[in-house]
Enzyme design. Structure first.
Site, PDB file in Angstrom:
ATOM      1  N   HIS A 181     -14.600  31.878  -2.211  1.00  9.22           N
ATOM      2  CA  HIS A 181     -14.022  31.465  -3.493  1.00  9.22           C
ATOM      3  C   HIS A 181     -14.537  32.447  -4.557  1.00  9.22           C
ATOM      4  O   HIS A 181     -15.635  32.985  -4.417  1.00  9.22           O
ATOM      5  CB  HIS A 181     -14.530  30.047  -3.778  1.00  9.22           C
ATOM      6  CG  HIS A 181     -13.907  29.368  -4.946  1.00  9.22           C
ATOM      7  ND1 HIS A 181     -14.282  29.631  -6.240  1.00  9.22           N
ATOM      8  CD2 HIS A 181     -12.951  28.403  -5.013  1.00  9.22           C
ATOM      9  CE1 HIS A 181     -13.579  28.847  -7.052  1.00  9.22           C
ATOM     10  NE2 HIS A 181     -12.764  28.106  -6.343  1.00  9.22           N
ATOM     11  N   ASP A 226     -22.281  27.827   0.041  1.00 10.46           N
ATOM     12  CA  ASP A 226     -21.398  27.163  -0.916  1.00 10.46           C
ATOM     13  C   ASP A 226     -20.824  25.948  -0.193  1.00 10.46           C
ATOM     14  O   ASP A 226     -19.954  26.087   0.660  1.00 10.46           O
ATOM     15  CB  ASP A 226     -20.312  28.153  -1.345  1.00 10.46           C
ATOM     16  CG  ASP A 226     -19.127  27.483  -2.031  1.00 10.46           C
ATOM     17  OD1 ASP A 226     -19.132  26.237  -2.175  1.00 10.46           O
ATOM     18  OD2 ASP A 226     -18.195  28.202  -2.427  1.00 10.46           O
ATOM     19  N   GLN A 249     -16.741  22.537  -0.342  1.00 13.29           N
ATOM     20  CA  GLN A 249     -15.712  21.920   0.505  1.00 13.29           C
ATOM     21  C   GLN A 249     -16.297  21.181   1.693  1.00 13.29           C
ATOM     22  O   GLN A 249     -15.609  20.400   2.341  1.00 13.29           O
ATOM     23  CB  GLN A 249     -14.733  22.987   1.012  1.00 13.29           C
ATOM     24  CG  GLN A 249     -13.959  23.678  -0.078  1.00 13.29           C
ATOM     25  CD  GLN A 249     -13.085  22.723  -0.862  1.00 13.29           C
ATOM     26  OE1 GLN A 249     -12.614  21.705  -0.339  1.00 13.29           O
ATOM     27  NE2 GLN A 249     -12.863  23.019  -2.127  1.00 13.29           N
ATOM     28  N   LYS A 307     -15.836  16.836  -5.845  1.00 13.84           N
ATOM     29  CA  LYS A 307     -15.189  16.978  -4.531  1.00 13.84           C
ATOM     30  C   LYS A 307     -15.729  15.942  -3.540  1.00 13.84           C
ATOM     31  O   LYS A 307     -15.240  15.837  -2.430  1.00 13.84           O
ATOM     32  CB  LYS A 307     -15.416  18.380  -3.982  1.00 13.84           C
ATOM     33  CG  LYS A 307     -15.055  19.467  -4.992  1.00 13.84           C
ATOM     34  CD  LYS A 307     -14.236  20.559  -4.411  1.00 13.84           C
ATOM     35  CE  LYS A 307     -14.345  21.812  -5.239  1.00 13.84           C
ATOM     36  NZ  LYS A 307     -13.045  22.163  -5.841  1.00 13.84           N
ATOM     37  N   CYS A 353      -8.165  30.509  -6.109  1.00 13.96           N
ATOM     38  CA  CYS A 353      -9.368  31.252  -6.528  1.00 13.96           C
ATOM     39  C   CYS A 353      -9.938  32.062  -5.369  1.00 13.96           C
ATOM     40  O   CYS A 353     -11.150  32.208  -5.221  1.00 13.96           O
ATOM     41  CB  CYS A 353     -10.436  30.329  -7.110  1.00 13.96           C
ATOM     42  SG  CYS A 353      -9.900  29.466  -8.582  1.00 13.96           S
TER      43      CYS A 353
END
Lengths: 150, 419
Positions: free
Chosen positions: B136, B213, B216, B239, B377
């Protein structure tokens, strides 16, 4: 009601401009060039103009984009041919009013005067797509201003 | 720990009652364009259950005051409610100490924090930061910025056509110059789950630290940073069914302790004079200013909610949805799935012949179906697949097979217009 709007947004003429855009490709002896991106979706359009004696003799574009942005660019290249700089800038303002949901709608007489460009009025019902319709026009303005990027 | 595992097993064995869970999410119960909403944009932002809204409202109605400041009752209650979330996140991520959890504005803020502190301090000319093609923008740009400033180099590990990291290439690229490896646990645009344990081993062997990261991953996988062995882990509240504007960074304590502050201000100091300031220990060192207190409390409620459902049970249900959705979408002529990794979460990214993602998005919205259309993104990733944009349906545990049928119906409409 939305279904009718959708049919009007993607009416046959718009889809034809999308599938087989007019004036698509490079313009060798351009006098003005500019390009721009829609930063939300990454669509890119590059526009080239040839001005002679103050009038736009030819306009061509290349680029990837959705049906709305391609059809709008295609309609633009037809609409500005023969226009002088003032007329071209006036068209940018009119199209902006035409597609913006918050702007005063154009009256019937002015719509009629726009010819095929009036197709873009369906975008009014889709505020999320306003930027798609306006991309090519912002690039036109940048090209006339001598800016490489819109 | 043992008791928790038994709990998860038990929930897993009973049928997943999606209809009852849907009632927890007020926003799902509405019509869009005259039809029941199908919310398939969970990877961008998931919906919020009532218990989260209630927890935040309770703070504003009853405990509203600042944290870490007052001796008065409201401030004590606010501080207690706020600080109670730190150990919840510690458990959620499997961290050893609650002092390893830093509250942030979200994943982007957390990555910027590490880049601006650990990165700026430890990177020098010739050093390398290794990322992957599927990152991202928020896991690309902060590293680009710090690399430029420090004369370091950003190196990108490639992926294959299915959207999986090419591990052989990764091994080659991860060398003695590599100081930081930063990658997505799960790709937002493709759904790919990366083999983060193996990657962490390779990175550590090369002497690099690893930042994951987890934006998600956190809603779909049981995360255990101790098991993975990573050094930093970032995720966002919105999220995982919490509020926007809040998230957290896990950092190994020894690393956090050696890092300079991120921003200066109140709460992050030990002692201030005009000549000099000594900084607080982690995590407070990285939490300058009055935080988003209500959102932190809301995030705590969201993690409780998720725990109640069981991430493993939700993941098993989502895997069924993914397999059904994949099969239905594969049957649509002219549709190409982008991201077909063997290990993936419930993300269906696709392009269709003759129809741009934006047009697909508008046509689906007209039928009450919310998907994301665009570059997500991840522009370098779109370039890798040679597409300007994709349409993405990202599913959560409250989605259903019937909703996937609605999506397929909507895509047939796209085909009839553009096919």
């Amino acid at each position: 009601m939305r279904a009718d709007d959708l049919t009007s947004l993607y009416q046959q003429t718009v889809l034809e401009h999308h599938r087989a855009p007019h004036n698509h490709g490079a313009l060798g002896d351009a006098t003005h060039r500019s390009e721009g991106v829609n930063r939300f979706c990454g669509d890119q359009i590059a526009l080239a103009l040839r001005l002679r004696d103050g009038a736009i003799e030819a306009a061509r574009f290349v680029g990837e984009g959705c049906a709305i942005s391609r059809a709008s660019a295609s309609l633009l290249t037809d609409a500005v041919r023969g226009a002088d700089e003032g007329r071209a800038r006036a068209l940018v303002a009119i199209v902006s009013q035409l597609v913006s949901s918050g702007a005063q709608p154009l009256d019937e007489a002015r719509l009629e005067a726009l010819g095929e460009l009036a197709l873009l009025r369906a975008v009014r019902s889709y505020p999320a797509r306003e930027n798609c319709a306006l991309l090519a026009w912002q690039i036109l303005e940048a090209a006339l201003d001598g800016k490489a990027h819109a | 720990m043992g008791a928790e595992l038994v709990g998860v097993e038990k929930q897993h064995s009973v049928a997943f009652d999606v209809n009852s869970l849907r009632r927890d999410f007020p926003a799902l119960d509405q019509k869009v364009s005259g039809r029941p909403l199908v919310y398939f944009d969970n990877a961008a932002s998931a919906q919020t259950p009532l218990c989260v809204l209630e927890a935040m409202e309770r703070f504003y109605r009853e405990d509203r005051s600042n944290v870490h400041r007052g001796v008065h009752t409201l401030s004590q209650r606010a501080t207690a409610a706020y600080e109670a979330v730190r150990p919840k996140i510690q458990r959620f991520l499997g961290a050893e100490r609650e002092q390893e959890i830093v509250f942030t504005r979200g994943t982007t803020d957390a990555i910027n924090l590490v880049a601006a502190t650990y990165g700026r301090k430890n990177l020098g000319p010739g050093d390398e930061v290794l990322i992957t093609t599927m990152e991202h923008h928020s896991n690309i740009v902060p590293w680009q910025m710090v690399c430029k400033e420090r004369g370091a180099k950003l190196v990108v590990a490639p992926i294959n056509d299915a959207g999986e990291l090419e591990m052989d290439r990764f091994r080659e690229l991860c060398g003695e110059r590599t100081k930081i490896v930063a990658l997505a646990h799960v790709s937002n645009a493709l759904g790919t789950v990366n083999p983060v344990e193996e990657i962490t081993r390779i990175a550590h062997d090369a002497g690099a630290v690893v930042l994951l990261d987890g934006a998600q991953a956190a809603a779909h996988l049981e995360v255990d940073v101790s098991e993975i062995g990573c050094d930093f882990y970032a995720f966002s509240g919105h999220k995982v069914f919490g509020p926007t504007g809040v998230g957290a960074l896990y950092g190994r304590y020894a690393l956090l302790e050696a890092m300079p502050p991120y921003q200066g201000g109140g709460d992050m100091i030990r002692r201030v004079t005009f000549e000099e300031t000594t900084y607080a220990d982690p995590p407070m060192r990285f939490e300058a200013g009055t935080p988003n207190i209500a959102a932190v409390i809301g995030l705590g409620a969201a993690l409780d909610y998720l725990r109640g459902i069981g991430v493993a049970a939700a993941a098993a249900y989502e895997a069924e949805l993914l397999s059904y959705g994949t099969q239905r979408l594969r049957d649509i002529e002219g549709l190409r799935l982008i991201g077909t990794a063997r290990e993936k979460v419930s993300v269906l990214s696709f392009v269709m012949e003759g129809a741009h993602a934006h047009d697909i998005g508008t046509i689906l919205d007209d039928q009450g179906i919310a998907v994301r259309a665009g570059h997500h993104c991840t522009q370098p990733l779109m370039d890798r697949f040679g597409v300007p944009a994709t349409a993405r349906a990202s599913l959560a545990f409250y989605n259903t097979r019937q909703e996937i049928d609605r999506l397929v119906e909507g895509l047939e409409m796209v085909r009839s217009l553009f096919g």
